[in-house]
Design a protein around this motif. Structure first.
Motif, mmCIF file in Angstrom:
data_model
loop_
_atom_site.group_PDB
_atom_site.id
_atom_site.type_symbol
_atom_site.label_atom_id
_atom_site.label_comp_id
_atom_site.label_asym_id
_atom_site.label_seq_id
_atom_site.Cartn_x
_atom_site.Cartn_y
_atom_site.Cartn_z
ATOM 1 N N LEU A 67 0.833 -1.201 0.000
ATOM 2 C CA LEU A 67 0.000 0.000 0.000
ATOM 3 C C LEU A 67 0.867 1.250 0.000
ATOM 4 N N PHE A 68 2.000 1.166 0.717
ATOM 5 C CA PHE A 68 2.935 2.284 0.773
ATOM 6 C C PHE A 68 4.325 1.769 0.424
ATOM 7 N N GLY A 69 5.052 2.524 -0.367
ATOM 8 C CA GLY A 69 6.398 2.117 -0.748
ATOM 9 C C GLY A 69 6.400 1.044 -1.826
ATOM 10 N N LYS A 70 7.526 0.359 -1.908
ATOM 11 C CA LYS A 70 7.705 -0.667 -2.935
ATOM 12 C C LYS A 70 7.944 -2.028 -2.285
ATOM 13 N N ALA A 71 7.649 -3.067 -3.049
ATOM 14 C CA ALA A 71 7.756 -4.427 -2.522
ATOM 15 C C ALA A 71 9.218 -4.848 -2.374
ATOM 16 N N ASP A 72 9.464 -5.693 -1.361
ATOM 17 C CA ASP A 72 10.775 -6.337 -1.178
ATOM 18 C C ASP A 72 10.672 -7.726 -1.820
ATOM 19 N N ILE A 73 11.266 -7.863 -2.984
ATOM 20 C CA ILE A 73 10.957 -9.025 -3.828
ATOM 21 C C ILE A 73 12.058 -10.071 -3.805
ATOM 22 N N PHE A 74 11.638 -11.335 -3.786
ATOM 23 C CA PHE A 74 12.547 -12.453 -4.022
ATOM 24 C C PHE A 74 11.818 -13.502 -4.845
ATOM 25 N N VAL A 75 12.585 -14.402 -5.426
ATOM 26 C CA VAL A 75 12.040 -15.442 -6.302
ATOM 27 C C VAL A 75 12.570 -16.795 -5.849
ATOM 28 N N ASN A 76 11.696 -17.798 -5.803
ATOM 29 C CA ASN A 76 12.207 -19.144 -5.597
ATOM 30 C C ASN A 76 11.824 -20.043 -6.762
ATOM 31 N N PHE A 77 12.574 -21.124 -6.894
ATOM 32 C CA PHE A 77 12.431 -22.039 -8.024
ATOM 33 C C PHE A 77 12.186 -23.443 -7.485
ATOM 34 N N SER A 78 11.274 -24.167 -8.101
ATOM 35 C CA SER A 78 11.002 -25.530 -7.657
ATOM 36 C C SER A 78 10.691 -26.432 -8.847
ATOM 37 N N ILE A 79 10.966 -27.712 -8.657
ATOM 38 C CA ILE A 79 10.638 -28.746 -9.636
ATOM 39 C C ILE A 79 9.918 -29.858 -8.893
ATOM 40 N N ASP A 80 8.737 -30.210 -9.351
ATOM 41 C CA ASP A 80 7.928 -31.253 -8.705
ATOM 42 C C ASP A 80 7.758 -30.964 -7.214
ATOM 43 N N ASP A 81 7.423 -29.716 -6.897
ATOM 44 C CA ASP A 81 7.146 -29.264 -5.526
ATOM 45 C C ASP A 81 8.369 -29.280 -4.613
ATOM 46 N N GLU A 82 9.553 -29.453 -5.166
ATOM 47 C CA GLU A 82 10.777 -29.408 -4.369
ATOM 48 C C GLU A 82 11.553 -28.144 -4.726
ATOM 49 N N VAL A 83 11.760 -27.284 -3.724
ATOM 50 C CA VAL A 83 12.475 -26.030 -3.965
ATOM 51 C C VAL A 83 13.951 -26.328 -4.246
ATOM 52 N N ILE A 84 14.462 -25.797 -5.348
ATOM 53 C CA ILE A 84 15.867 -26.029 -5.713
ATOM 54 C C ILE A 84 16.737 -24.807 -5.450
ATOM 55 N N GLY A 85 16.122 -23.682 -5.085
ATOM 56 C CA GLY A 85 16.914 -22.492 -4.786
ATOM 57 C C GLY A 85 16.067 -21.237 -4.841
ATOM 58 N N GLU A 86 16.653 -20.135 -4.373
ATOM 59 C CA GLU A 86 15.956 -18.862 -4.414
ATOM 60 C C GLU A 86 16.957 -17.715 -4.488
#
Length: 214
Positions: A67-86
């Motif tokens: 609502l105020f300011g800007k988002a603090d963004i990150f991304v994560n990656f997954s294959i078959d519901d298993e997170v491989i990194g972010e």
């Protein structure tokens, strides 16, 4: 009278002695393309595992969930519901964040390459409440495998939980072969002679044998 012309485009993929012909763009010649067969012929015949390497990801016109300011963004990656990194969290990232020099990787087998997808999930980090999901997309691993052994760039739109478009991403990745290391099963001959190198020795608490001095 006007003369109508029809252009037919035919794509041929060459690999060793194999030739795969994809159907033309003619309306009369449309058929289902077996993408699994196409990628199988691109991948090395003896490939058991591949190494997926994600090198860079860029956000494009991402939805600001704050609502105020800007988002603090990150991304994560997954294959078959298993997170491989972010990625790391970019504070006040704005709508077009970039994460380069990434070192996200995962070893995946041939079956996974042919049948699974890479999920890219974009988040707004919140320290005092649950993280907000900005949006996500699913990228078939076959898209990356199409450029096997080469760096490839794929762009896609992301969609939030409400199925509304919330921006786009561009991901730079590479699928590489996993080189097998073979261990020798041969026994060392009894008459084998080698050269031993000693580079450093560290002594401590040695008894001083001198009455005066060291």
């Amino acid at each position: 009278p006007k003369t109508q012309c029809r252009v037919s485009i035919c794509l041929v993929i060459l690999k060793a002695d194999n030739v795969i012909q994809l159907p033309s763009s003619n309306d009369e010649d449309k058929s289902n393309i077996n993408i699994t067969e196409v990628i199988t012929n691109i991948l090395p015949d003896d490939l058991e595992n591949g190494k997926l390497v994600i090198k860079c990801i860029k956000g494009r016109d991402l939805l600001n969930t704050e609502l105020f300011g800007k988002a603090d963004i990150f991304v994560n990656f997954s294959i078959d519901d298993e997170v491989i990194g972010e990625t790391s969290v970019l504070e006040n990232a704005g709508s077009n964040p970039i994460w380069d020099n990434l070192n996200v990787s995962s070893i995946i087998n041939k079956k996974t390459i042919l049948s699974s997808q890479l999920k890219v999930n974009v988040w707004d980090k919140n320290n005092f409440s649950s993280n907000k999901n900005i949006g996500s997309t699913m990228i078939p691993l076959t898209k990356i495998a199409y450029s096997f052994g080469k760096e490839t760039e794929i762009s896609d739109m992301i969609f939030g939980a409400n199925k509304k478009q919330s921006g786009g991403i561009t991901i730079t990745s590479e699928l590489l072969p996993v080189i097998k290391t073979r261990r020798s099963s041969k026994a060392v001959p009894s008459n084998f002679k080698g050269l031993l190198h000693i580079y450093r020795i560290h002594a401590y608490d040695l008894r001083n044998t001198e009455i005066i001095g060291k």
